[in-house]
Design a protein around this motif. Structure first.
Motif, PDB file in Angstrom:
ATOM      1  N   PHE A   1       9.987   6.780  -7.730  1.00 26.97           N
ATOM      2  CA  PHE A   1       8.919   6.622  -6.751  1.00 26.97           C
ATOM      3  C   PHE A   1       7.711   7.490  -7.123  1.00 26.97           C
ATOM      4  O   PHE A   1       6.565   7.094  -6.914  1.00 26.97           O
ATOM      5  CB  PHE A   1       9.397   6.956  -5.342  1.00 26.97           C
ATOM      6  CG  PHE A   1      10.164   5.840  -4.707  1.00 26.97           C
ATOM      7  CD1 PHE A   1       9.520   4.717  -4.228  1.00 26.97           C
ATOM      8  CD2 PHE A   1      11.543   5.912  -4.588  1.00 26.97           C
ATOM      9  CE1 PHE A   1      10.221   3.681  -3.645  1.00 26.97           C
ATOM     10  CE2 PHE A   1      12.253   4.888  -4.010  1.00 26.97           C
ATOM     11  CZ  PHE A   1      11.594   3.765  -3.535  1.00 26.97           C
ATOM     12  N   ARG A   2       7.955   8.682  -7.654  1.00 29.69           N
ATOM     13  CA  ARG A   2       6.854   9.549  -8.061  1.00 29.69           C
ATOM     14  C   ARG A   2       6.048   8.883  -9.182  1.00 29.69           C
ATOM     15  O   ARG A   2       4.823   8.861  -9.160  1.00 29.69           O
ATOM     16  CB  ARG A   2       7.376  10.909  -8.531  1.00 29.69           C
ATOM     17  CG  ARG A   2       6.263  11.934  -8.792  1.00 29.69           C
ATOM     18  CD  ARG A   2       6.787  13.203  -9.436  1.00 29.69           C
ATOM     19  NE  ARG A   2       7.253  12.985 -10.800  1.00 29.69           N
ATOM     20  CZ  ARG A   2       6.454  12.796 -11.856  1.00 29.69           C
ATOM     21  NH1 ARG A   2       5.158  12.772 -11.711  1.00 29.69           N
ATOM     22  NH2 ARG A   2       6.963  12.615 -13.051  1.00 29.69           N
ATOM     23  N   ILE A   3       6.753   8.303 -10.136  1.00 29.96           N
ATOM     24  CA  ILE A   3       6.080   7.599 -11.236  1.00 29.96           C
ATOM     25  C   ILE A   3       5.317   6.391 -10.705  1.00 29.96           C
ATOM     26  O   ILE A   3       4.166   6.145 -11.074  1.00 29.96           O
ATOM     27  CB  ILE A   3       7.101   7.195 -12.318  1.00 29.96           C
ATOM     28  CG1 ILE A   3       7.638   8.446 -13.012  1.00 29.96           C
ATOM     29  CG2 ILE A   3       6.487   6.232 -13.330  1.00 29.96           C
ATOM     30  CD1 ILE A   3       8.844   8.196 -13.900  1.00 29.96           C
ATOM     31  N   PHE A   4       5.957   5.638  -9.802  1.00 29.33           N
ATOM     32  CA  PHE A   4       5.292   4.481  -9.191  1.00 29.33           C
ATOM     33  C   PHE A   4       4.026   4.921  -8.455  1.00 29.33           C
ATOM     34  O   PHE A   4       2.980   4.272  -8.569  1.00 29.33           O
ATOM     35  CB  PHE A   4       6.235   3.767  -8.224  1.00 29.33           C
ATOM     36  CG  PHE A   4       5.527   2.751  -7.379  1.00 29.33           C
ATOM     37  CD1 PHE A   4       5.210   1.508  -7.892  1.00 29.33           C
ATOM     38  CD2 PHE A   4       5.151   3.042  -6.081  1.00 29.33           C
ATOM     39  CE1 PHE A   4       4.535   0.574  -7.131  1.00 29.33           C
ATOM     40  CE2 PHE A   4       4.482   2.120  -5.308  1.00 29.33           C
ATOM     41  CZ  PHE A   4       4.165   0.877  -5.836  1.00 29.33           C
ATOM     42  N   ASN A   5       4.092   6.018  -7.704  1.00 28.35           N
ATOM     43  CA  ASN A   5       2.928   6.514  -6.967  1.00 28.35           C
ATOM     44  C   ASN A   5       1.781   6.857  -7.909  1.00 28.35           C
ATOM     45  O   ASN A   5       0.619   6.558  -7.621  1.00 28.35           O
ATOM     46  CB  ASN A   5       3.306   7.735  -6.124  1.00 28.35           C
ATOM     47  CG  ASN A   5       4.141   7.375  -4.923  1.00 28.35           C
ATOM     48  OD1 ASN A   5       4.187   6.227  -4.496  1.00 28.35           O
ATOM     49  ND2 ASN A   5       4.830   8.362  -4.371  1.00 28.35           N
TER      50      ASN A   5
ATOM     51  N   ASP B   1       0.856  -1.173   0.000  1.00 30.34           N
ATOM     52  CA  ASP B   1       0.000   0.000   0.000  1.00 30.34           C
ATOM     53  C   ASP B   1       0.897   1.228   0.000  1.00 30.34           C
ATOM     54  O   ASP B   1       2.085   1.144   0.250  1.00 30.34           O
ATOM     55  CB  ASP B   1      -0.946   0.008   1.203  1.00 30.34           C
ATOM     56  CG  ASP B   1      -0.211  -0.152   2.523  1.00 30.34           C
ATOM     57  OD1 ASP B   1       1.016   0.009   2.560  1.00 30.34           O
ATOM     58  OD2 ASP B   1      -0.866  -0.437   3.533  1.00 30.34           O
ATOM     59  N   VAL B   2       0.317   2.346  -0.333  1.00 31.27           N
ATOM     60  CA  VAL B   2       1.074   3.597  -0.354  1.00 31.27           C
ATOM     61  C   VAL B   2       0.449   4.519   0.674  1.00 31.27           C
ATOM     62  O   VAL B   2      -0.771   4.691   0.712  1.00 31.27           O
ATOM     63  CB  VAL B   2       1.064   4.242  -1.757  1.00 31.27           C
ATOM     64  CG1 VAL B   2       1.731   5.603  -1.742  1.00 31.27           C
ATOM     65  CG2 VAL B   2       1.759   3.328  -2.758  1.00 31.27           C
ATOM     66  N   ARG B   3       1.282   5.094   1.502  1.00 30.14           N
ATOM     67  CA  ARG B   3       0.839   6.024   2.538  1.00 30.14           C
ATOM     68  C   ARG B   3       0.953   7.453   2.020  1.00 30.14           C
ATOM     69  O   ARG B   3       1.737   7.754   1.112  1.00 30.14           O
ATOM     70  CB  ARG B   3       1.688   5.860   3.805  1.00 30.14           C
ATOM     71  CG  ARG B   3       1.754   4.444   4.337  1.00 30.14           C
ATOM     72  CD  ARG B   3       0.461   4.031   4.936  1.00 30.14           C
ATOM     73  NE  ARG B   3       0.494   2.619   5.335  1.00 30.14           N
ATOM     74  CZ  ARG B   3      -0.279   2.122   6.263  1.00 30.14           C
ATOM     75  NH1 ARG B   3      -1.134   2.881   6.893  1.00 30.14           N
ATOM     76  NH2 ARG B   3      -0.217   0.844   6.561  1.00 30.14           N
ATOM     77  N   LEU B   4       0.172   8.338   2.619  1.00 31.50           N
ATOM     78  CA  LEU B   4       0.110   9.726   2.175  1.00 31.50           C
ATOM     79  C   LEU B   4       1.471  10.407   2.218  1.00 31.50           C
ATOM     80  O   LEU B   4       1.848  11.114   1.287  1.00 31.50           O
ATOM     81  CB  LEU B   4      -0.904  10.496   3.022  1.00 31.50           C
ATOM     82  CG  LEU B   4      -1.124  11.964   2.656  1.00 31.50           C
ATOM     83  CD1 LEU B   4      -1.620  12.086   1.223  1.00 31.50           C
ATOM     84  CD2 LEU B   4      -2.089  12.599   3.631  1.00 31.50           C
ATOM     85  N   ASP B   5       2.224  10.189   3.280  1.00 34.33           N
ATOM     86  CA  ASP B   5       3.526  10.840   3.413  1.00 34.33           C
ATOM     87  C   ASP B   5       4.481  10.428   2.292  1.00 34.33           C
ATOM     88  O   ASP B   5       5.140  11.274   1.688  1.00 34.33           O
ATOM     89  CB  ASP B   5       4.137  10.523   4.780  1.00 34.33           C
ATOM     90  CG  ASP B   5       5.312  11.416   5.102  1.00 34.33           C
ATOM     91  OD1 ASP B   5       5.251  12.615   4.766  1.00 34.33           O
ATOM     92  OD2 ASP B   5       6.292  10.900   5.685  1.00 34.33           O
ATOM     93  N   SER B   6       4.533   9.131   1.988  1.00 30.27           N
ATOM     94  CA  SER B   6       5.423   8.688   0.912  1.00 30.27           C
ATOM     95  C   SER B   6       4.890   9.115  -0.454  1.00 30.27           C
ATOM     96  O   SER B   6       5.661   9.271  -1.400  1.00 30.27           O
ATOM     97  CB  SER B   6       5.635   7.172   0.965  1.00 30.27           C
ATOM     98  OG  SER B   6       4.428   6.497   0.728  1.00 30.27           O
TER      99      SER B   6
ATOM    100  N   ALA C   1      -1.857   7.767   6.570  1.00 27.62           N
ATOM    101  CA  ALA C   1      -3.159   7.471   5.955  1.00 27.62           C
ATOM    102  C   ALA C   1      -2.955   6.762   4.620  1.00 27.62           C
ATOM    103  O   ALA C   1      -2.042   7.084   3.856  1.00 27.62           O
ATOM    104  CB  ALA C   1      -3.951   8.759   5.754  1.00 27.62           C
ATOM    105  N   LEU C   2      -3.806   5.807   4.330  1.00 27.54           N
ATOM    106  CA  LEU C   2      -3.726   5.056   3.074  1.00 27.54           C
ATOM    107  C   LEU C   2      -4.271   5.891   1.919  1.00 27.54           C
ATOM    108  O   LEU C   2      -5.376   6.434   1.997  1.00 27.54           O
ATOM    109  CB  LEU C   2      -4.512   3.760   3.171  1.00 27.54           C
ATOM    110  CG  LEU C   2      -3.987   2.718   4.151  1.00 27.54           C
ATOM    111  CD1 LEU C   2      -4.963   1.551   4.251  1.00 27.54           C
ATOM    112  CD2 LEU C   2      -2.631   2.233   3.709  1.00 27.54           C
ATOM    113  N   VAL C   3      -3.501   5.969   0.856  1.00 28.74           N
ATOM    114  CA  VAL C   3      -3.890   6.726  -0.332  1.00 28.74           C
ATOM    115  C   VAL C   3      -5.179   6.146  -0.926  1.00 28.74           C
ATOM    116  O   VAL C   3      -6.050   6.897  -1.374  1.00 28.74           O
ATOM    117  CB  VAL C   3      -2.735   6.721  -1.353  1.00 28.74           C
ATOM    118  CG1 VAL C   3      -3.182   7.214  -2.703  1.00 28.74           C
ATOM    119  CG2 VAL C   3      -1.586   7.561  -0.837  1.00 28.74           C
TER     120      VAL C   3
END
Length: 188
Positions: free
Chosen positions: A101-105, A87-92, A161-163
């Motif tokens: 990482f930006r592209i992955f997000n 999962d991706v968190r808001l902070d990351s 928080a979970l995106v």
């Protein structure tokens, strides 16, 4: 002689290069394997589920030792490595370490959007949609990101928080469904 359980033997063969067909019990030609292929120096007893190695040359015993080592190394690597993309968190999401990482997000957020829209379509078939987006609207990744970030700001979301949840709540805020029994006033 060395005794090895049948499961360890199968795992060793898989890791030694046989691959998924051996693990699944399927030969390369699609035929289902009734038993493991014969190996020189191997004898299976009917009373137990063990394979006995050892005919004097020592090659089979060293193969078993190598397979055990490979199996142990793979298990250690799989348990020690963190799960990627769980999962991706808001902070990351807001502060990616680098461009990759930006592209992955963005790819992750686009995948979450697709999953939410598919699930919402299923809910709509059962008259319980989570959000009511216009049918002819196609959201870009940038629009999806804006909806998610507005949702985070509205809820004063913390960094953990979970995106995915923030996007769901943002879609519900942006595209609310009419409650049963309430009608839009007619504008004249």
């Amino acid at each position: 002689m060395i005794q090895v359980s049948h499961k360890v033997e199968i795992a060793g063969r898989f890791l030694a290069g046989c691959g998924w067909p051996c693990l699944n019990g399927i030969a390369g030609n699609g035929a289902v394997l009734a038993a493991a292929p014969p190996v020189a120096g191997r004898r299976r007893t009917q009373a137990s589920n063990h394979v006995t190695y050892g005919t004097g040359d020592g090659a089979a015993a060293s193969e078993v030792a190598m397979n055990k080592w490979i199996l142990s190394a793979c298990i250690l690597a799989l348990t020690a490595a963190p799960a990627a993309a769980g999962d991706v968190r808001l902070d990351s999401y807001r502060n990616p370490a680098n461009e990759s990482f930006r592209i992955f997000n963005h790819m992750y957020l686009d995948g979450v959007k697709g999953g939410l829209m598919a699930y919402n379509a299923w809910l709509r078939r059962h008259d319980q949609p989570s959000f009511c987006m216009p049918g002819n609207l196609a959201l870009s990744t940038e629009q999806t990101e804006e909806i998610m970030l507005k949702s985070a700001d509205k809820r004063s979301a913390k960094g953990d928080a979970l995106v995915a949840l923030l996007l769901l709540w943002g879609m519900q805020d942006t595209y609310p469904c009419e409650k049963p029994g309430t009608e839009k006033p007619d504008s004249q």
